[in-house]
Structure formats: structure tokens, C-alpha cells
Design a protein around this motif. Sequence first.
Motif, mmCIF file in Angstrom:
data_model
loop_
_atom_site.group_PDB
_atom_site.id
_atom_site.type_symbol
_atom_site.label_atom_id
_atom_site.label_comp_id
_atom_site.label_asym_id
_atom_site.label_seq_id
_atom_site.Cartn_x
_atom_site.Cartn_y
_atom_site.Cartn_z
ATOM 1 N N VAL A 126 0.833 -1.208 0.000
ATOM 2 C CA VAL A 126 0.000 0.000 0.000
ATOM 3 C C VAL A 126 0.862 1.250 0.000
ATOM 4 C CG1 VAL A 126 -1.712 1.320 1.308
ATOM 5 C CG2 VAL A 126 -1.937 -1.170 1.107
ATOM 6 N N GLN A 127 1.912 1.236 0.805
ATOM 7 C CA GLN A 127 2.785 2.398 0.959
ATOM 8 C C GLN A 127 4.242 1.948 0.846
ATOM 9 O OE1 GLN A 127 2.232 4.424 4.708
ATOM 10 N NE2 GLN A 127 2.362 6.421 3.744
ATOM 11 N N VAL A 147 -4.717 6.102 4.758
ATOM 12 C CA VAL A 147 -5.389 6.076 6.066
ATOM 13 C C VAL A 147 -5.368 4.698 6.722
ATOM 14 C CG1 VAL A 147 -6.868 8.049 5.585
ATOM 15 C CG2 VAL A 147 -7.649 5.776 4.955
ATOM 16 N N HIS A 148 -5.081 3.655 5.945
ATOM 17 C CA HIS A 148 -4.953 2.309 6.523
ATOM 18 C C HIS A 148 -4.187 1.449 5.526
ATOM 19 C CE1 HIS A 148 -8.057 -0.039 4.154
ATOM 20 N NE2 HIS A 148 -8.252 1.189 3.750
ATOM 21 N N ARG A 149 -3.828 0.248 5.926
ATOM 22 C CA ARG A 149 -3.028 -0.631 5.080
ATOM 23 C C ARG A 149 -3.583 -2.052 5.099
ATOM 24 N NH1 ARG A 149 -0.255 2.937 7.846
ATOM 25 N NH2 ARG A 149 1.359 4.235 6.849
ATOM 26 N N LEU A 150 -3.168 -2.827 4.115
ATOM 27 C CA LEU A 150 -3.397 -4.270 4.104
ATOM 28 C C LEU A 150 -2.031 -4.947 3.966
ATOM 29 C CD1 LEU A 150 -6.452 -4.807 1.680
ATOM 30 C CD2 LEU A 150 -6.476 -4.814 4.181
ATOM 31 N N VAL A 187 -8.934 -0.943 -0.282
ATOM 32 C CA VAL A 187 -8.101 0.041 0.407
ATOM 33 C C VAL A 187 -8.689 1.420 0.140
ATOM 34 C CG1 VAL A 187 -5.813 1.041 0.675
ATOM 35 C CG2 VAL A 187 -6.041 -1.384 0.113
ATOM 36 N N VAL A 188 -8.899 2.184 1.207
ATOM 37 C CA VAL A 188 -9.469 3.527 1.114
ATOM 38 C C VAL A 188 -8.333 4.556 1.175
ATOM 39 C CG1 VAL A 188 -11.086 5.181 2.127
ATOM 40 C CG2 VAL A 188 -11.553 2.713 2.291
ATOM 41 N N THR A 232 -10.927 -4.904 17.027
ATOM 42 C CA THR A 232 -9.708 -4.139 17.305
ATOM 43 C C THR A 232 -8.840 -4.223 16.047
ATOM 44 O OG1 THR A 232 -8.677 -6.109 18.267
ATOM 45 C CG2 THR A 232 -9.707 -4.563 19.800
ATOM 46 N N GLY A 233 -7.816 -3.405 15.976
ATOM 47 C CA GLY A 233 -6.927 -3.428 14.826
ATOM 48 C C GLY A 233 -5.488 -3.657 15.257
#
Length: 230
Positions: free
Chosen positions: A21-22, A54-57, A65-66, A153-154
Motif C-alpha cells: 500500500v505504501q 489512512v490504513h493498510r493491508l 483500500v481507502v 480491534t486493529g
Amino acid sequence: MEVVYEDNHIIIVNKQSGEIVQGDKTGDRPLSDIVKDYIKEKYAKPGAVFLGVVHRLDRPVSGLVVFARTSKALTRLNDMFRNGEVHKTYWAIVQNPPQQPEGLLQHWLVRNEKQNKSYAYDREKPQAKKAMLKYKVIGHSERYWLLEVNLLTGRHHQIRCQLAAMGCPIKGDLKYGSKRSNPDGSISLMARRVEFVHPVSKQDIVVEAPLPHDTLWQSFSKLQTSVFKL
């Protein structure tokens, strides 16, 4: 790259397994750069394109993925993820049937940075973080079971670690106990659906990703109640 939702403030894409993602230490081109190039070309934007992660996988995981296209959306989405206002539903194919068809899993996870792996414990440990998820069996073949998972939870590798801890490693996930890898290097876990209130327009957003193209995933596409041979 597959765009599944897009407006002036956010863009949601269907990540393929193997993509990051990043940017990270591998130096491989991240999905965020690919999305920036897409926006720049589609809208003929001069100069640098703004895109907020804003988040990852995890790399071997596929699905939604947003990304934020504006700073206003980025700030609000960060708050929404932090406050649990973005609801993500995952699908996982596992090799063993759970003892119960649905349930709540609660563990304390300890992350090992060097191994890039988390370990699950039934009791609280020093530096452990509480992890909770709900799962439900929604389909099965003769050899595999399809679970729908909702995170409460994350945590790092939470789904992978907790499902393995209950004796149901995800297909292809060698790191967490799968007997063999998938041919394409993926693990059979995907971010299937995402639901949230739009950070700017306040409309309800519900987006679902198409299933991966491999035979096993496609066999689950209609969620037949009869058992099929795979």
C-alpha cells in the motif's frame, strides 16, 4: 489497478495480493504511487497529486483500500478509523473447520518486530495488546471453510494470528501454520466490504470488492449450501 469507488474526496481501490500500500524498505512501487498516477492522468492535474494513506493491508492480502484525496477527508478518515467508525468485513479461506460455526475470539497479541509476526496468548502478557474479532462460517467445500470476519480491534496480523490460534490457519499463510503456500504467493484473505459515513458528504458508503479470479475463490462466489469438491 481496479477503482471500485471514487469522488472528489476519497478513492477506494481493489488491491491485488503482492502489492504494497505504501513504500517500504523493499523499494517496490507502492499502490499509493499508482493511484496518484491514475488521478494525475485522469484529471490532467499539474504538479504533485495529494493522496492520503489512512490504513493498510498486508502485502499478501487482497481487497479494499481507502485513500483520501483531500486533506479534509484525510483528517476525518483518520479520526473515523481511530474511533472504529469504518467497518471492514474480511473473508478468509481456512484449512480446518472451527469448533463452533461462529464466535468471538479474544487474545492478547505480542508483536515480534524482527520476525514480523505476532503471537497470541489466552492471558494478558507484558507488552501484549488485546485483540478481538467475530467470525462466522458462511460456506465450505470438502477441504476448505470460508469465514466472514469482523474486527473489533486493529492489531498487527490480527486475523492471521487469531485464526491460527484457534486451529484454523489461512490457506497459503506459511507464517501462521498453513501446510503449503499458494502458487501466486498470496494468502486466502481479502478485505471484502467496507462501510462508513462519507467524511464530507455524510452519505452512507458501502463498497464490496469482487472475489479474486482463482478457482477456489470463484467457487465460493455464489455461496452454495451444497458441498463442492475443491
